[in-house]
Design a protein around this motif. Structure first.
Motif, short mmCIF file in Angstrom:
data_model
loop_
_atom_site.label_atom_id
_atom_site.label_comp_id
_atom_site.label_asym_id
_atom_site.label_seq_id
_atom_site.Cartn_x
_atom_site.Cartn_y
_atom_site.Cartn_z
N ARG A 1 -1.61 -0.50 -8.04
CA ARG A 1 -0.23 -0.24 -7.58
C ARG A 1 0.59 -1.51 -7.65
NH1 ARG A 1 2.57 3.40 -4.41
NH2 ARG A 1 4.07 2.48 -2.98
N LYS B 1 -1.66 -5.26 1.40
CA LYS B 1 -3.06 -5.32 0.99
C LYS B 1 -3.78 -6.52 1.60
CE LYS B 1 -2.73 -2.94 -3.44
NZ LYS B 1 -2.87 -3.07 -4.91
N LEU C 1 0.84 -1.19 0.00
CA LEU C 1 0.00 0.00 0.00
C LEU C 1 0.88 1.24 0.00
CD1 LEU C 1 -2.53 -1.23 2.69
CD2 LEU C 1 -3.06 -0.84 0.28
N SER C 2 0.38 2.32 -0.55
CA SER C 2 1.12 3.58 -0.58
C SER C 2 1.20 4.19 0.82
CB SER C 2 0.43 4.56 -1.54
OG SER C 2 -0.81 4.96 -1.00
N SER D 1 -2.12 5.78 1.66
CA SER D 1 -3.08 4.78 2.13
C SER D 1 -2.78 4.37 3.56
CB SER D 1 -3.06 3.55 1.21
OG SER D 1 -3.59 3.90 -0.05
N ASP E 1 -5.18 2.21 -4.41
CA ASP E 1 -3.99 1.43 -4.74
C ASP E 1 -4.31 0.17 -5.56
OD1 ASP E 1 -2.60 3.32 -3.34
OD2 ASP E 1 -2.19 2.06 -1.60
#
Length: 192
Positions: free
Chosen positions: A191, A105, A9-10, A13, A188
């Protein structure tokens, strides 16, 4: 570090997830649900206010009135969930914060699944409690009324009392936290 599975995840996030953890904690300090009773003799209304760890409002007056229709008393003793629910929320907040730190995630998917299951169980538990209170009326009550089930959200009438069941601010904090957890799934989604 490059995560070839696209499971990372970014940072944004992760911050949203951390904010969700904060909102879970904040929810503990606000009412989650309440029922307001209006009648000609109580134009200002009477409240039963449910926090995750206590009951508040004009409980004694409501219990006194409910005695006439044979309903058992509202008390913290009759809601054992209140003895541990706030601890579950603290635990949920800790797991949410851990999810923000791990930035995986799959961990977020598991967390969301746990919250959905917990939310469904919570709603069913409240419905069962309301069903139990409204249908297990004493046959020796001075006033005989048909069994009823107060709604979780909405309006109900019993004798000359109109009740409104409402979500409290604490529930809105929970819902906002849940939405914050969903945003990274969309944000995301591609991503790598």
């Amino acid at each position: 570090m490059n995560d070839s599975t696209g499971n990372k995840l970014s940072i944004t996030s992760s911050l949203l997830i951390a904010l969700a953890a904060v909102l879970f904690v904040v929810s503990i300090f606000f009412p989650w649900w309440k029922m307001v009773f209006w009648a000609p003799q109580y134009p200002e209304g009477l409240n039963i206010i449910v926090y995750p760890n206590k009951l508040d409002g004009q409980i004694d007056i409501v219990n006194g009135l409910n005695h006439y229709i044979g309903m058992r008393n509202f008390s913290e003793k009759n809601f054992p969930e209140l003895s541990y629910l706030s601890y579950l929320v603290w635990g949920l907040a800790a797991i949410t914060l851990l999810t923000a730190i791990l930035r995986k995630k799959i961990v977020l998917y598991i967390l969301i699944g746990v919250i959905v299951i917990g939310g469904i169980l919570g709603v069913l538990d409240l419905h069962n409690a309301l069903h139990d209170f409204g249908t297990n009326l004493s046959p020796h009550a001075p006033i005989k009324i048909a069994p009823f089930v107060p709604p979780i959200i909405g309006k109900n009438q019993v004798a000359n009392f109109i009740t409104h069941s409402l979500l409290g601010p604490g529930t809105y904090f929970l819902l906002a936290a849940f939405v914050l957890l969903l945003i990274p799934l969309w944000k995301d989604r591609k991503r790598k």
